[in-house]
Design a protein around this motif. Sequence first.
Motif, PDB file in Angstrom:
ATOM      1  N   TYR A 135      19.931  36.302  50.929  1.00  0.00           N
ATOM      2  CA  TYR A 135      20.398  35.175  51.728  1.00  0.00           C
ATOM      3  C   TYR A 135      20.175  35.368  53.225  1.00  0.00           C
ATOM      4  O   TYR A 135      20.334  34.426  54.006  1.00  0.00           O
ATOM      5  CB  TYR A 135      21.889  34.941  51.475  1.00  0.00           C
ATOM      6  CG  TYR A 135      22.192  34.306  50.141  1.00  0.00           C
ATOM      7  CD1 TYR A 135      22.153  32.930  49.982  1.00  0.00           C
ATOM      8  CD2 TYR A 135      22.489  35.088  49.027  1.00  0.00           C
ATOM      9  CE1 TYR A 135      22.413  32.343  48.756  1.00  0.00           C
ATOM     10  CE2 TYR A 135      22.755  34.510  47.799  1.00  0.00           C
ATOM     11  CZ  TYR A 135      22.717  33.146  47.664  1.00  0.00           C
ATOM     12  OH  TYR A 135      22.974  32.566  46.447  1.00  0.00           O
ATOM     13  N   ILE A 136      19.836  36.574  53.640  1.00  0.00           N
ATOM     14  CA  ILE A 136      19.696  36.868  55.055  1.00  0.00           C
ATOM     15  C   ILE A 136      18.651  35.982  55.748  1.00  0.00           C
ATOM     16  O   ILE A 136      18.888  35.480  56.853  1.00  0.00           O
ATOM     17  CB  ILE A 136      19.396  38.362  55.275  1.00  0.00           C
ATOM     18  CG1 ILE A 136      20.688  39.176  55.095  1.00  0.00           C
ATOM     19  CG2 ILE A 136      18.803  38.619  56.641  1.00  0.00           C
ATOM     20  CD1 ILE A 136      21.739  38.946  56.162  1.00  0.00           C
ATOM     21  N   PHE A 151       6.885  33.619  48.839  1.00  0.00           N
ATOM     22  CA  PHE A 151       6.550  32.976  50.104  1.00  0.00           C
ATOM     23  C   PHE A 151       5.718  33.904  50.982  1.00  0.00           C
ATOM     24  O   PHE A 151       5.875  35.121  50.947  1.00  0.00           O
ATOM     25  CB  PHE A 151       7.828  32.560  50.842  1.00  0.00           C
ATOM     26  CG  PHE A 151       8.652  31.561  50.075  1.00  0.00           C
ATOM     27  CD1 PHE A 151       8.376  30.207  50.155  1.00  0.00           C
ATOM     28  CD2 PHE A 151       9.683  31.991  49.240  1.00  0.00           C
ATOM     29  CE1 PHE A 151       9.126  29.285  49.430  1.00  0.00           C
ATOM     30  CE2 PHE A 151      10.436  31.079  48.509  1.00  0.00           C
ATOM     31  CZ  PHE A 151      10.155  29.723  48.604  1.00  0.00           C
ATOM     32  N   SER A 152       4.848  33.294  51.779  1.00  0.00           N
ATOM     33  CA  SER A 152       3.967  34.047  52.665  1.00  0.00           C
ATOM     34  C   SER A 152       4.726  34.538  53.888  1.00  0.00           C
ATOM     35  O   SER A 152       5.469  33.778  54.521  1.00  0.00           O
ATOM     36  CB  SER A 152       2.804  33.158  53.115  1.00  0.00           C
ATOM     37  OG  SER A 152       2.105  33.750  54.181  1.00  0.00           O
ATOM     38  N   GLN A 153       4.530  35.788  54.208  1.00  0.00           N
ATOM     39  CA  GLN A 153       5.154  36.342  55.402  1.00  0.00           C
ATOM     40  C   GLN A 153       4.572  35.709  56.667  1.00  0.00           C
ATOM     41  O   GLN A 153       5.234  35.651  57.707  1.00  0.00           O
ATOM     42  CB  GLN A 153       4.965  37.856  55.429  1.00  0.00           C
ATOM     43  CG  GLN A 153       5.745  38.561  56.517  1.00  0.00           C
ATOM     44  CD  GLN A 153       5.717  40.065  56.360  1.00  0.00           C
ATOM     45  OE1 GLN A 153       5.053  40.596  55.469  1.00  0.00           O
ATOM     46  NE2 GLN A 153       6.456  40.768  57.206  1.00  0.00           N
ATOM     47  N   ARG A 185      11.119  37.952  51.731  1.00  0.00           N
ATOM     48  CA  ARG A 185      11.759  37.058  50.778  1.00  0.00           C
ATOM     49  C   ARG A 185      11.472  35.574  51.048  1.00  0.00           C
ATOM     50  O   ARG A 185      11.202  34.820  50.138  1.00  0.00           O
ATOM     51  CB  ARG A 185      13.282  37.290  50.778  1.00  0.00           C
ATOM     52  CG  ARG A 185      13.674  38.633  50.196  1.00  0.00           C
ATOM     53  CD  ARG A 185      13.201  38.776  48.759  1.00  0.00           C
ATOM     54  NE  ARG A 185      13.676  39.974  48.123  1.00  0.00           N
ATOM     55  CZ  ARG A 185      14.819  40.069  47.450  1.00  0.00           C
ATOM     56  NH1 ARG A 185      15.628  39.028  47.363  1.00  0.00           N
ATOM     57  NH2 ARG A 185      15.181  41.198  46.901  1.00  0.00           N
ATOM     58  N   GLY A 186      11.560  35.128  52.274  1.00  0.00           N
ATOM     59  CA  GLY A 186      11.367  33.706  52.557  1.00  0.00           C
ATOM     60  C   GLY A 186      12.685  32.963  52.625  1.00  0.00           C
ATOM     61  O   GLY A 186      13.695  33.370  52.054  1.00  0.00           O
ATOM     62  N   LEU A 187      12.653  31.828  53.318  1.00  0.00           N
ATOM     63  CA  LEU A 187      13.885  31.075  53.564  1.00  0.00           C
ATOM     64  C   LEU A 187      14.486  30.496  52.291  1.00  0.00           C
ATOM     65  O   LEU A 187      15.693  30.299  52.197  1.00  0.00           O
ATOM     66  CB  LEU A 187      13.599  29.938  54.548  1.00  0.00           C
ATOM     67  CG  LEU A 187      13.150  30.358  55.958  1.00  0.00           C
ATOM     68  CD1 LEU A 187      12.863  29.135  56.810  1.00  0.00           C
ATOM     69  CD2 LEU A 187      14.214  31.229  56.611  1.00  0.00           C
ATOM     70  N   VAL A 190      14.321  29.422  44.713  1.00  0.00           N
ATOM     71  CA  VAL A 190      13.172  29.486  43.807  1.00  0.00           C
ATOM     72  C   VAL A 190      13.305  30.574  42.758  1.00  0.00           C
ATOM     73  O   VAL A 190      12.969  30.370  41.577  1.00  0.00           O
ATOM     74  CB  VAL A 190      11.883  29.691  44.641  1.00  0.00           C
ATOM     75  CG1 VAL A 190      10.718  30.097  43.749  1.00  0.00           C
ATOM     76  CG2 VAL A 190      11.561  28.432  45.422  1.00  0.00           C
ATOM     77  N   ARG A 191      13.801  31.720  43.154  1.00  0.00           N
ATOM     78  CA  ARG A 191      13.841  32.888  42.265  1.00  0.00           C
ATOM     79  C   ARG A 191      14.500  32.599  40.912  1.00  0.00           C
ATOM     80  O   ARG A 191      13.994  33.038  39.863  1.00  0.00           O
ATOM     81  CB  ARG A 191      14.538  34.047  42.984  1.00  0.00           C
ATOM     82  CG  ARG A 191      14.495  35.381  42.252  1.00  0.00           C
ATOM     83  CD  ARG A 191      15.040  36.497  43.136  1.00  0.00           C
ATOM     84  NE  ARG A 191      14.133  36.778  44.245  1.00  0.00           N
ATOM     85  CZ  ARG A 191      13.327  37.826  44.292  1.00  0.00           C
ATOM     86  NH1 ARG A 191      13.330  38.703  43.304  1.00  0.00           N
ATOM     87  NH2 ARG A 191      12.532  38.035  45.324  1.00  0.00           N
TER      88      ARG A 191
END
Length: 418
Positions: A92-93, A209-211, A377-379, A384-385
């Motif tokens: 969640y960060i 997600f792309s960094q 991780r992505g926003l 999605v996970r």
Amino acid sequence: MPTTVRRTAAAVAALTLLAACSPAESGDRTKLTIATFGEFGYAPLIAEYEKLHPDITVQNRVTDFDTHHKGLATQLATGRGAADVVAIEEQYIPQYRKAKDKFTDLASFGARDLEKQWAPWKWAQGTDGDFVLGLGTDMGSLALCYRRDLFQAAGLPTDRDEVAKLIPDWPAYAAAADRFTQKTPGVKFADSAGTVYTAMLNQSPENYFSQRDDSFIADTNPSVRTAFELSGGIAAKGQTAAATTFTQAWNVAIKQGSFATVACPAWMLSQIKEAGGDANKGKWDVTTVPGKSGNQGGSFLTVPKQGTHQKEAYELARWLTAPEQQKKLFLAEGILPSEPSVYEDPQVIAHTDPYFGDAPTGRIFAASADRLRPNYRGLHDADVRPEFGRALGRIEDKTQTVDQAWAQAVQQARALLK
């Protein structure tokens, strides 16, 4: 995610009641609240802190994972009800970094002077440029927990070093599952496809997600597809117990010896002990995880801006995450610190666990921690996970093939992002 997550109605009710109350003075003592999901092992540390600071009283609000994070979102949106110190799990960060206006910049209290205390990747997770959102607590560097007796019954090596040689990577893990199933068809090799998938995925620098720009790449990232196909393939062969961590079914499967392996972060060992009981002591062992590293879980202590005692809250968070306290937590609870000075401490390295055949858990988890690399991780990772986890569940219950489950997961993930 430290130690056992206890989901109790009483704890949820307590959250509801306490959320309506703001921190208050109790006589001449300042009252601070700290909100965690599951037991972080803080009770003795809080008692020690109160003795060291007789002008402060600390109340620990403990709820389950989902209730905690959903409650925090509501508290931040309404501007009331959040604890003075709030734990946030790593997945969640990223989204809370985008809501940093709701949190105190811990750099304003000198947090940047503590940067070298943490592994670089852990410190970076809790920051957004110069803004320091949270101080790292534990991490979940991975090992492989396995049943020695079930490996012996299947004709597989039982010595932990030999097991590490047998299963150096995930293709070798799948091959070992085939050998195991041939000899012991009544027992599953893994607890769930989801556990295998998550362990593999968390060894990749990027997931969904792309960094570079946070764009959705799950359907083009080979790491995601490879992890899904290997774990889904094991499930399709009926080699998983379809028992998900934090469920009663998983606890029962541990107690009954229904599966032989689980990719285990340090905090999971206490769950295995609790579920397995004395009857299973000495049957489990610990070795190096396939792929040698990876992380599952870990949290940060943050200070919401709505609190009236932000400096005192920061001092509490700083003390709880200091190396001295993190070492106590590992030796007492097996909660692995994210600070090299602690997990490389000789007393930590020498730590063994009698429940797991005196496995050198300190050395194994420290070695895994040293190999860790950042995992973006992505926003919207937390959104999605779960879709991919549910897809693996459909393979386990035989309602979909691996290809069908994959296609649906990608479709549903894209729909969620729209």
